[in-house]
Structures are given as C-alpha cells and as structure tokens.
Design a protein around this motif. Structure first.
Motif, PDB file in Angstrom:
ATOM      1  N   PHE A 528       0.808  -1.138  -0.057  1.00  0.00           N
ATOM      2  CA  PHE A 528      -0.027   0.223   0.095  1.00  0.00           C
ATOM      3  C   PHE A 528       0.991   1.319  -0.178  1.00  0.00           C
ATOM      4  O   PHE A 528       0.549   2.233  -0.270  1.00  0.00           O
ATOM      5  CB  PHE A 528      -0.799  -0.089   1.198  1.00  0.00           C
ATOM      6  CG  PHE A 528      -2.098  -0.761   0.894  1.00  0.00           C
ATOM      7  CD1 PHE A 528      -3.240  -0.655   0.161  1.00  0.00           C
ATOM      8  CD2 PHE A 528      -2.277  -2.041   1.844  1.00  0.00           C
ATOM      9  CE1 PHE A 528      -4.130  -1.380  -0.106  1.00  0.00           C
ATOM     10  CE2 PHE A 528      -3.197  -2.926   1.586  1.00  0.00           C
ATOM     11  CZ  PHE A 528      -4.474  -2.600   0.744  1.00  0.00           C
ATOM     12  N   GLU A 576      -6.957   0.482   9.138  1.00  0.00           N
ATOM     13  CA  GLU A 576      -6.405   1.696   8.987  1.00  0.00           C
ATOM     14  C   GLU A 576      -5.051   1.606   8.982  1.00  0.00           C
ATOM     15  O   GLU A 576      -4.256   2.551   8.628  1.00  0.00           O
ATOM     16  CB  GLU A 576      -7.151   2.743   9.928  1.00  0.00           C
ATOM     17  CG  GLU A 576      -6.668   4.005   9.559  1.00  0.00           C
ATOM     18  CD  GLU A 576      -7.366   5.157  10.530  1.00  0.00           C
ATOM     19  OE1 GLU A 576      -6.887   6.255  10.581  1.00  0.00           O
ATOM     20  OE2 GLU A 576      -8.226   4.629  11.397  1.00  0.00           O
ATOM     21  N   THR A 579      -3.241   1.452   5.645  1.00  0.00           N
ATOM     22  CA  THR A 579      -3.560   2.662   4.529  1.00  0.00           C
ATOM     23  C   THR A 579      -3.122   4.146   5.135  1.00  0.00           C
ATOM     24  O   THR A 579      -3.674   4.948   4.603  1.00  0.00           O
ATOM     25  CB  THR A 579      -5.140   2.569   4.321  1.00  0.00           C
ATOM     26  OG1 THR A 579      -5.876   2.802   5.650  1.00  0.00           O
ATOM     27  CG2 THR A 579      -5.672   1.314   3.773  1.00  0.00           C
ATOM     28  N   TRP A 607     -12.362   4.035   2.479  1.00  0.00           N
ATOM     29  CA  TRP A 607     -12.101   2.721   2.742  1.00  0.00           C
ATOM     30  C   TRP A 607     -13.379   2.260   2.900  1.00  0.00           C
ATOM     31  O   TRP A 607     -13.982   2.511   4.172  1.00  0.00           O
ATOM     32  CB  TRP A 607     -10.966   2.250   3.567  1.00  0.00           C
ATOM     33  CG  TRP A 607      -9.521   2.599   3.076  1.00  0.00           C
ATOM     34  CD1 TRP A 607      -9.229   3.896   3.134  1.00  0.00           C
ATOM     35  CD2 TRP A 607      -8.746   2.219   2.065  1.00  0.00           C
ATOM     36  NE1 TRP A 607      -7.985   4.114   2.469  1.00  0.00           N
ATOM     37  CE2 TRP A 607      -7.666   2.896   2.065  1.00  0.00           C
ATOM     38  CE3 TRP A 607      -8.703   0.921   1.808  1.00  0.00           C
ATOM     39  CZ2 TRP A 607      -6.474   2.707   1.373  1.00  0.00           C
ATOM     40  CZ3 TRP A 607      -7.401   0.416   1.033  1.00  0.00           C
ATOM     41  CH2 TRP A 607      -6.463   1.384   0.894  1.00  0.00           C
TER      42      TRP A 607
END
Length: 796
Positions: A528, A576, A579, A607
């Motif tokens: 990510f 989280e 991300t 998201w």
C-alpha cells in the motif's frame, strides 16, 4: 444585650410589616385556611403576558386516528417521514395538551406544524424518530409555550429551536446539526419563519456551497446500512432495532432465510402473472373478443408445501429454497414444510439462461406424488413444519421474476421521477439518505443543474463519470504500470472534467495475507505504500476526485485465518494501519492545492466494506459495489439438467459445459458496448476471425446468465451457508431490493462486460491487467447521466 422592659411595646422590623393595600372590593375575606387562598394576592410582573388558562380535558388519542393529519402535515407539506414511535409520542402529547378540541379547533394541526418546522430548523434529517432526544426536546419547549391547547409564542419557539444549530455538548459543536454535509432539508419552510418565503434565494445558496457533485456522494458501509425486515402483517418494512452481533443466537440464521422468502414472495405476488382478476369474464365475451390475449392470459397460483398432503397426482407451482437433504438428495423448503424434489425430467426456464444451485429460491411447476407405502411419521404426521412424505416431480424450474426499480418505488415516467398516487415502497428509506417520495424530485432537479450533459452521444466526459478498476494485485509489478496508464489518461484532461470518483477493488494481493507466508503484515503495508507513491504522481486527481477502495477475500484481516477460502460477508474494510500512507498522500495534495491556488481542495480516500453501496443525490442513484468470484462457484454448485442436449456441450478448462449462445439477444438485455483505444486496435489483426466472434458471443451469454441469476434472486450471496458464509445479523445489506441504478460486480473469472437487465446496469471490470493479453490495461467507465458503462482498454 439588654432586654426590653415589660412596659415597652415591641415593634416589628419594617421588613415583616404587612404592605398597605386598599380595602378589597369583595366584602368576603380573601384569606381562608380551608381553601388556602392568600390574604394579599400576589400580583404578576406582567399581567397582560399571561393569558387566562382554559381548562383542558385530556383524552387518550390513538396513533391511528392522528395518522392522516400527521401524514398530511409532515409528509405532504414538509417532506418528512414519520416513524411509528414518533407518531405515538405526538399522539400522547396532543391528547394530553389539546384535549377534546384537538380536531374541531385545529389545535393538533398547529402543534404538528410547529413540530415539523422545529425539526427542520434543527436539521434533524428526513426521518422523524421518536426514540431519540430531539423530538422530546422540541415537545418540551413547545409545552412551555402552550396555554389552553394553543401555542401563544410560536415566533419565540421557532427562534429558540433554530439556535440549536449552534449548540454544543461538552464543549464540542454538533456537526450533524450544523449540516456540514448536504442534507435533504428544504429551505422554503425554514425561510418562512424569517419572512423570506417569497425570496428566490434557494438556488443561489445551493449553487454557492454545493456546486461540486461530489458533495452529494455518500459511501454506505454494509455495517452502517439500515437493517430493514419485511413485515408480512403490515406489508411494509420495519427497522430492526436489536443490537447486531457477529456471534448471534442460532435463531437468527433461520430469520435470514425467512426474510429472503418473505421478500421474494411479496415481490412475486405483485407480478401481473400472479394476480387474479377481480371479475370473471363470461365465455361468450371471450369468444367475441378479437384479441387472442383474452384466451391465452392466465394467472399462476402458489401452493404451500404443507397443502400438498392428500393431493396425489395434482399439478402445483411451489416457491421454495433449494437444499440438500441429510440423505444427500435434492429437496425444496418453504415456511410450511419440506419435500423431496425430483428434477429428472425438469426443464429450466429460460433454457441455459440462469444457474440454479442449492441456496437459491426458485419456482417449480410439477406434480405431487405420494409414497406407495406411507411410512409412519414422515407421511402421516400432517407435515406442517416438517418433511412431507412422497416427492414433488418438477417439470419446469425458473427463478422468481425480477421487479424494476420504478415499480418497487411506485414511480412513473422515464427519468423525470413522477410519483404515482399509490403502490410501491416509495416512502421507505432503504439506505438512510432519504426516501424516493420525500426527496427524489428535488435531487433530480439538483442533478440536472450540477452535472453537465454530454454534448456528443459518444462523449461521456465531465464530472459525471465513475471509473472502476478491479483486481489490483499490488504484489504484481505490472498492476502498478496498468494503474499508471489509467490515471495518466484522466490526469491529462482539464481539471474541471476530472471524473467524480475512482473505485479501486481488490484483491490487493494475489495470495491471502499471512496465510501462506509469502505476504505478512509488513509486506502488506509496503504494498500500500507503493500504491501511495503511485497516486502521489497525479496530484490533480487526488485534489478533485474521491477514491474508494473495496477489499477482496485475500485482504486483511479475515483472510489471515481463511487461508484463501471464501470469507464471511459482509467483509470489513482494510484496517487503517495499512492505509495511513495513502491518506497522507491525499492530505499532502490538498495542502499543496490550497497553497498554490488559494482555494480549499477536498479530495479524499474512502475505505469501505465488501459489499457496500454508493449513493449519489440521495435515492436518485444507487450503485452496489461487490467483489466476489461468483462464476466459478455457480459452476461448481449448479444443478445439471438432463434435458440439455449432450451434443451441444463442450467442456472448457473448468470442466463446465459451455452453452451455445442464442441467435438473438433477449429483449430485457442491452448488449455491452466495447471501446478499445486506437493503439490496441492497430496492434490487432483486422481479419474477421470466426473463433473470436464465437468467443465474444459466449462471453456475452455468460454475462447475461450471471446477471439474471443474481438480480432474479435479489440477493448477493444465493448460496448455501457452507458454500458462502454470511454474517446473519448483517444479511439485510446483501438484499438487492429495490434494484439499484447500477451494480459493480467484479468477477475475475467472468469476462468483462456491461449489461443492462430490467433497468439495472451491471458492470464487471475484470482484472486491471487483461489476462492473456500482454500490456493491456482494462477498466470500466460509467456515465451517471446516461446510466451506461463502457469497457475501456489501453496499452501500457
């Protein structure tokens, strides 16, 4: 201290002296210990401000009696939806404070009018709920401004309630009441209290702050979606107020199938084929009729399974759930019982047009056959709630017919959204964004003003576009190259024509996270971080678009214990902690835009769960986002009918029969449109290839078959629980009722397609890296105004 002498008379202090008042006009003394009246009446500070309080005789007012008046005031006039709990609270309040004159004197109408205005001034939303504190606070303030059942301080009351917009609790401002996000509140009623009802300022205010259509875009997580249950008795939807759990009791599993059956059953009874005529036409009339429809039209009737007992050899049509019995044979269940199903001579309707697998609710037309020797409990127990003796021999099997969205919501017209007088569930708020009847027309007008229509039929540029890319395996280098090609294509367009949103769907890794050891949590976060670096190269897109990320079965955390198997749905979003770098990239791009251009930019990354809903302009546009490989699961579990011709079967790589496509498309479908870039077109051969044409026809047939199966079932997981696990308390988020405006079904084992069925446009972007084609990126571009998507391709 000296004491006074006995001869001296003690004087009272001045404060205790009685005031000098004139002699009362009434010769009867005003002080009476028996009645407790004061000797000197207390004078009010403002005798004119307090009117004489009339006597009120409280009554018990049933909510059903008040419902027509409340519906006319709240719904017709103020576009508000009143729940049953709020109606009960209002009925109790009006019966107590307005008494017997609530109808004749118009007292109840004034109270309802003031409550509706106060609710809209508070920006409480479209649904007026009586379980919260907002309605109770409004009635508490209203109670202090009433005398004799009448409101004597309506202007002060409206002003007092309007101040709630700036109220704070524990030092924090309530952003929900401030209305930072667009709400369905109309301004004409709130302006009337300020004397602005005749001013035409509504359009100017909305255009000034809400010119960007993305302000009306809302992503609805499956775990936050309203949980609605169809009430068979009321023929309406009720909100499930119980607290959901990931580990509920076993009775909730039964409720999942019960709700599915009731929803399809009521939808089926609303179909014209299952509605009987209210009058009987004589045979003479049928003979004289010039139309052949009068003789061929017939209505079907459903028979409960329990009613088959004692009716040997009779023909029936039953609606039930396909299951596998403990003995391994096929059976069908409904709410009354279960019976063995024999499909040896059955024919699917349409032939090779849909899949039929255990876990689906189907219609079966056939004959009931009793056992020759009734063996005790199974045959002679009555059968209600249990297994019926004998078997049901099916001749025709079909899915329940689908129902268009405008029929479900009670709308008429093509796109204007005209509202019919009755029928449908237009007042039901399925997503928590407002019902169709309440705010649908306003939202359509707003959409026409904010979204620029395309100038050319082939041009779908502008803000009204949604870009969908699927299967972003970040652990594969070619995936980021294809994504760069996609983003670069739209970053080259003018900023005012940037698409509204980009939907990036998983799986974000090729293998399950932490299942095989190839990808742990650290590697997963690094993937990510690489995606964040790629997105940072296109700051204009990050500043003016919304990026939505939908996970797949291989994403964390549920895949860590599933080892690549199907995980329970709905599935929560990616945690989280993985991300954070992507959100930081959006924050950096917005800060740079504000520094360079001097205006605030609000690009964001969201998201969400799998599946989830995308709402645009309230209930006007509803898009379902789902990532699931359904095609292979349907091929593994579907029933194979012996009526299919063996010479037409051809086994593919998965070992599944591939049906020959029909020569003409079905009328309810629209053929998908393919748009290929010129570079790809030039690199390919232009000689007609019969094999290629047959492959395209086969892909189209598979797409139609998949879409019809899912939408007819009205459920995103029409499988047995052992095949595809479902979280029981969140199963209502899997209901596809009413039909959405569009649906994104990312299935990498099916061809990329864009198909319209019964007014619902279903799109499958497939994998962003086209399989079997070197250096080709593939995605779907959806036009919101035209409600049509196209499969796009480009070389990278």
């Amino acid at each position: 201290m000296s004491r006074p002498n006995q001869g001296e008379k003690t004087r009272a202090a001045p404060i205790f002296k009685a005031p000098k008042t004139p002699a009362p006009l009434n010769p009867i003394p005003s002080s009476s210990p028996a009645f407790g009246t004061p000797a000197y009446p207390i004078k009010p500070f403002n005798p004119v401000a307090v009117p004489a309080k009339a006597s009120i005789l409280p009554v018990i007012l049933p909510p059903a009696t008040l419902r027509p008046l409340a519906f006319r005031t709240f719904t017709k006039k103020h576009s508000l939806t009143l729940t049953s709990s709020a109606l009960q609270v209002l009925a109790t309040f009006i019966g107590r404070h307005c008494g017997t004159e609530w109808r004749e004197e118009g007292l109840a109408e004034r109270v309802l009018e003031e409550v509706a205005k106060s609710w809209k001034n508070r920006n409480g939303g479209v649904i007026v709920d009586g379980e919260g504190n907002d309605l109770k606070e409004i009635l508490k303030n209203l109670e202090g401004s009433m005398a004799g059942g009448r409101i004597v301080a309506s202007r002060e009351l409206s002003r007092q309630n309007s101040l709630v917009l700036g109220s704070s609790q524990n030092g924090e401002v309530s952003h929900t009441r401030l209305g930072l996000r667009p709400s369905a509140l109309g301004r004409e009623d709130s302006q009337s209290s300020l004397g602005m009802s005749t001013l035409d300022v509504e359009d100017d205010e909305e255009d000034e702050g809400l010119r960007d259509p993305r302000k009306w875009l809302k992503v609805i997580d499956a775990f936050e979606q309203p949980r609605l249950v169809y009430n068979v008795g009321k023929k309406h939807f009720d909100r499930d107020t119980s607290k959901p759990s990931l580990l509920p009791s076993a009775s909730h599993k039964t409720q999942v199938f019960r709700n599915r059956y009731n929803l399809i059953h009521q939808r089926l009874l609303r179909n014209e084929s299952f509605q009987t005529s209210t009058f009987e036409t004589s045979k003479a009339t049928l003979k004289r009729s010039s139309s052949t429809l009068a003789t061929t039209q017939q209505s079907y009737k459903l028979t409960p399974i329990a009613n088959l007992l004692g009716r040997n050899g009779t023909n029936h049509m039953i609606l039930g759930l396909l299951t596998i019995s403990p003995t391994g044979t096929l059976a069908i269940n409904d709410l009354t019982g279960s019976i063995a199903l024999d499909l040896t001579h059955a024919k699917p309707i349409p032939e090779d047009g849909a899949w039929f697998a255990p876990g689906m609710i189907v219609l079966v037309d056939g004959t009931y056959e009793e056992e020759d020797s009734v063996g005790g409990a199974l045959g002679g127990s009555g059968g209600v709630g249990g297994t019926i003796g004998g078997k049901f021999v099916g001749f025709f099997v079909g899915g329940p017919p689908c129902e268009r969205r405008k029929v479900t919501l009670g709308l008429t017209g093509d796109g204007d959204g005209g509202v019919t007088a009755g029928g449908g569930f237009g007042w039901v708020d399925f997503l928590g964004v407002g019902s169709e009847r309440a705010v649908g027309s306003k939202m359509r007008k707003l959409e026409q003003r904010l979204l620029r229509p395309a100038t050319d039929e082939d041009d779908i540029g502008g803000k009204g576009r949604v870009i969908v890319a699927g299967e972003l395996n970040l652990d594969q280098p070619r995936t980021l190259e294809a994504l760069r090609k996609l983003l670069g294509k739209y970053a080259a367009e003018p900023e005012e024509d940037t698409p509204m949103t980009f939907i990036l769907m998983g799986n974000f890794v090729q293998d399950a996270v932490m299942a095989r050891g190839s990808a742990g949590s650290i590697e997963y976060k690094e993937y990510f971080d690489g995606l964040a670096s790629t997105l940072s190269d296109y700051p204009t897109l990050l500043q003016s678009a919304t990026f939505i990320f939908v996970p797949g079965d291989n994403d964390g955390w549920s895949s860590s214990f599933s080892a690549g198997a199907a995980t329970p749905i709905p599935k929560k979003s990616v945690p989280e902690m993985f991300t954070s770098r992507i959100k930081r990239a959006f924050a950096t791009a917005n800060a740079e835009a504000e520094k360079e251009k001097g205006k605030k930019s609000d690009g964001e990354a969201l998201w969400t769960s799998n599946p989830s809903r995308l709402s645009l302009f309230g209930p006007t546009h509803e898009i379902i986002l789902l990532r699931d490989n359904m095609t292979s699961r349907l091929r593994r579990t579907a029933i194979k009918f012996s009526s299919s011709k063996p010479e037409e079967e051809d086994v593919d790589m998965a070992g599944t029969p591939v049906a020959t496509p029909e020569p003409e498309p079905e009328p309810e479908f629209e053929a998908p449109e393919m748009d290929v870039d010129t570079a790809v077109q030039a690199a390919e051969s232009h000689i007609p290839d019969p094999a290629t044409e047959d492959a395209l026809a086969t892909d189209l047939h598979v797409a139609r078959k998949l879409v019809k199966t899912i939408l007819d079932q009205g459920y995103l997981s029409p499988f047995a629980m052992a095949t595809r696990p479902v979280l029981w308390d969140y199963a209502s988020a899997l209901q596809v009722y009413p039909l959405p405006t569009a649906m994104v079904l990312t299935d990498t084992e099916a061809p990329a397609f864009c198909v319209t069925y019964e007014g619902c446009h279903v799109m499958n972007p497939g994998s962003i890296v086209a399989p079997g084609r070197r250096g080709v990126a593939k995605w779907v571009e959806y036009d919101i105004r035209k409600k049509v998507g196209k499969v796009r391709e480009a070389l990278f």
